[in-house]
Design an enzyme around this catalytic site. Structure first.
Site, PDB file in Angstrom:
ATOM      1  CG  ASP A 169      -1.897   1.137   1.259  1.00 57.50           C
ATOM      2  OD1 ASP A 169      -3.031   0.892   0.833  1.00 57.50           O
ATOM      3  OD2 ASP A 169      -1.537   2.261   1.655  1.00 57.50           O
ATOM      4  N   GLY A 310       5.859   0.183   4.550  1.00 57.37           N
ATOM      5  CA  GLY A 310       4.751  -0.151   3.659  1.00 57.37           C
ATOM      6  C   GLY A 310       5.271  -0.506   2.279  1.00 57.37           C
ATOM      7  CD  GLU A 311       7.793   1.934  -0.767  1.00 51.86           C
ATOM      8  OE1 GLU A 311       8.608   1.095  -1.205  1.00 51.86           O
ATOM      9  OE2 GLU A 311       8.065   3.143  -0.644  1.00 51.86           O
ATOM     10  N   GLY A 312       4.631  -2.884   0.546  1.00 49.37           N
ATOM     11  CA  GLY A 312       4.784  -4.323   0.364  1.00 49.37           C
ATOM     12  C   GLY A 312       6.173  -4.815   0.735  1.00 49.37           C
TER      13      GLY A 312
END
Lengths: 347, 347
Positions: A169, A310-312
């Protein structure tokens, strides 16, 4: 009941295999649990390694940032999407490291991407949600549209051969939205509220007030997950929930990342409880509320490295461990094969 | 003082780089600490990725198994060496997974390997240690020989180009020896004693009694680490201590694994305190005493997966995380490069 019986037979077969590998019973700890879960997901005693691994980063803006809840200006969401597409963000580095392609979904960034890119998926629901301290984040129609778009994206990924999915995300304000969703579902704000990006105490207090006001004004109905999404959700989080539901219904494992992706999982779980059988928690983020959500869903994180980007990123790094677990059950010699004596722990 | 000054300048440069990557300050948590340490080890702001990674599994027998302290018969040490050389053990699977070759050192297995194998190193000090409940585990000459052999093995590995080393240990009875070493250095047996392989309470009680008797009879001198090794050590543990001292003196990072390899690190640290600047703790094993030793040396484990197999398995899996940390600082875009706005946390 039939299904349960077959599952128990399969589970016994997998455990027998694990216990006959040349190691003391259970000595590979959580790796053995990962291998077992992957076998159950794939309906195989010896699961296959994933052939096509993909990371989907859902990007969107959050109207609540107008309340001054983040260390970063809103335009960073847009800028980071460009960084993802140029391959310069952490998730790109880690994606390459584990052999997974990174796709970016524009779920609702406040800005148009006036170009096409093979890894950019246009699924824009709007130019950011409305500020949920003043009313619903989106309409009910948009909430349903989020779920449907997320499902479509998962369906296409799987039809293209993807057999391991990681969720990420990106969106300034996303942990504020994730906090509001958690509180809407009944979690205590004191157990959830934390900084996402590094913010001072005043900003954290504004974050608390924004969440409290959102709940007070919108009165989200915890028994109606779509209502929660409409009132205090985000376009990214709604799409991720749909994505999880579709992927897991097709028995494709999904690795969630930090707090916002796990809030999306919470939403998906409320809509469809069986999703958890197909989900791995990539890591435990440093954001306090993340562990609370994971515990509520009885999910154990694979990594714990004090990350909170975040970002995976945490999900991506966990791929290496998941693959190691699969290789363990696939490649290790058994006691019989190797001519190694069993111990008093043998079964 | 000169060295300290240069190190601070380098440290500042590395931190500046880390803080200018496109992510909130500190948001990649422990990965940033790993990248910093690797930069300091290599004396570079942007550290290189390891080119030649090797895992050295030190195998030896422990006379104390005569006291009935393990779930497995002694011959498993010999059998597992064959399993390592045939590529069927967990460490072989994980070594292949992370691109590291596995070498097996016969530090003192009770049996001869009557063949040559490119990955088998003959460094036999004896056919297992003596039972240290009845007298010293080895002679002082043998203890010194262990350290020297371990140094030789590290020297050769590094001369052959190895730039990242993982340590593993195999030997039925090794956690009993590691417990005795820990207690000899002043740790409380109640904080250390645990099962290694799965054993029942009676066996665990025998393990406690064996360690207590070893200390009582041999009176190891905590101020003389070689005396500790002689009285209550193991051939594998002594060689690993020498290996660590040599590798770190050459500024080659060493990843330790579980409790026995960390007991070897404890011994190395007592002999040469600077070793810790070059050591990573691959994981936290489920063996209780492991975390106690790591805490005493202020080392944070990279993984925590309830593993307790040894062989270097936790260290090997950590390679993927260490490499990700190096790639992070090497490959991520900076705020300036990517045209991303900095946040209020920027420096």
């Amino acid at each position: 009941m039939e299904k349960g019986m077959f599952e128990n037979v399969l589970k016994d077969s997998i455990m027998r295999r694990l216990n006959n590998l040349t190691k003391p019973i259970g000595s590979l700890g959580y790796l053995e649990k990962i291998a077992l879960k992957m076998g159950l997901i794939q309906n195989k005693v010896i699961p296959d390694l994933p052939k096509v691994k993909r990371i989907y980063v859902f990007a969107a803006d959050h109207g609540v940032v107008e309340q001054g809840v983040s260390a970063y200006p809103k335009q960073v969401t847009y800028q980071m999407v460009l960084n993802f597409l140029n391959g310069g963000a952490a998730i790109n580095v880690f994606g390459r490291h584990v052999g997974a392609d990174v796709y970016v979904v524009d779920a609702g960034v406040d800005g148009d991407f006036e170009f096409t890119h093979p890894n950019l998926i246009n699924a824009k629901i709007g130019y950011g949600t409305a500020d949920f301290t003043k009313g619903p984040a989106m309409t009910r129609t948009q909430a349903i549209e989020c779920i449907e778009k997320g499902k479509e994206i998962a369906k296409k990924a799987i039809e293209e051969g993807t057999d391991l999915l990681v969720l990420g995300d990106m969106g300034i304000g996303n942990t504020t939205t994730a906090t509001a969703i958690s509180v809407a579902f009944g979690f205590d704000i004191d157990e959830i509220l934390d900084i996402g990006t590094p913010i001072d105490n005043d900003t954290l207090e504004r974050k608390r007030q924004a969440v409290e006001k959102a709940i007070e004004i919108n009165k989200p109905n915890a028994d109606d997950p779509i209502d929660v999404l409409e009132k205090v959700g985000g376009f990214c989080i709604g799409q991720m929930a749909g994505f999880i539901i579709e992927a897991t219904s097709r028995h494709i494992p999904v690795v969630v990342d930090g707090f916002p992706t796990t809030a999306a999982l919470l939403l998906a779980w409320k809509l469809e409880p069986s999703v958890l059988d197909f989900v791995f928690a990539g890591h435990k983020s440093k954001v306090k509320g993340h562990k609370v959500l994971l515990d509520a869903m009885n999910l154990r994180p694979i990594l714990d490295l004090d990350m909170r980007l975040g970002e995976g990123t945490g999900g991506a790094l966990a791929i290496s461990i998941i693959e190691a677990a699969i290789k363990m059950i696939r490649e290790m010699a058994t006691f019989d094969d190797a001519g190694v004596s069993k111990g008093s722990d043998s079964v």
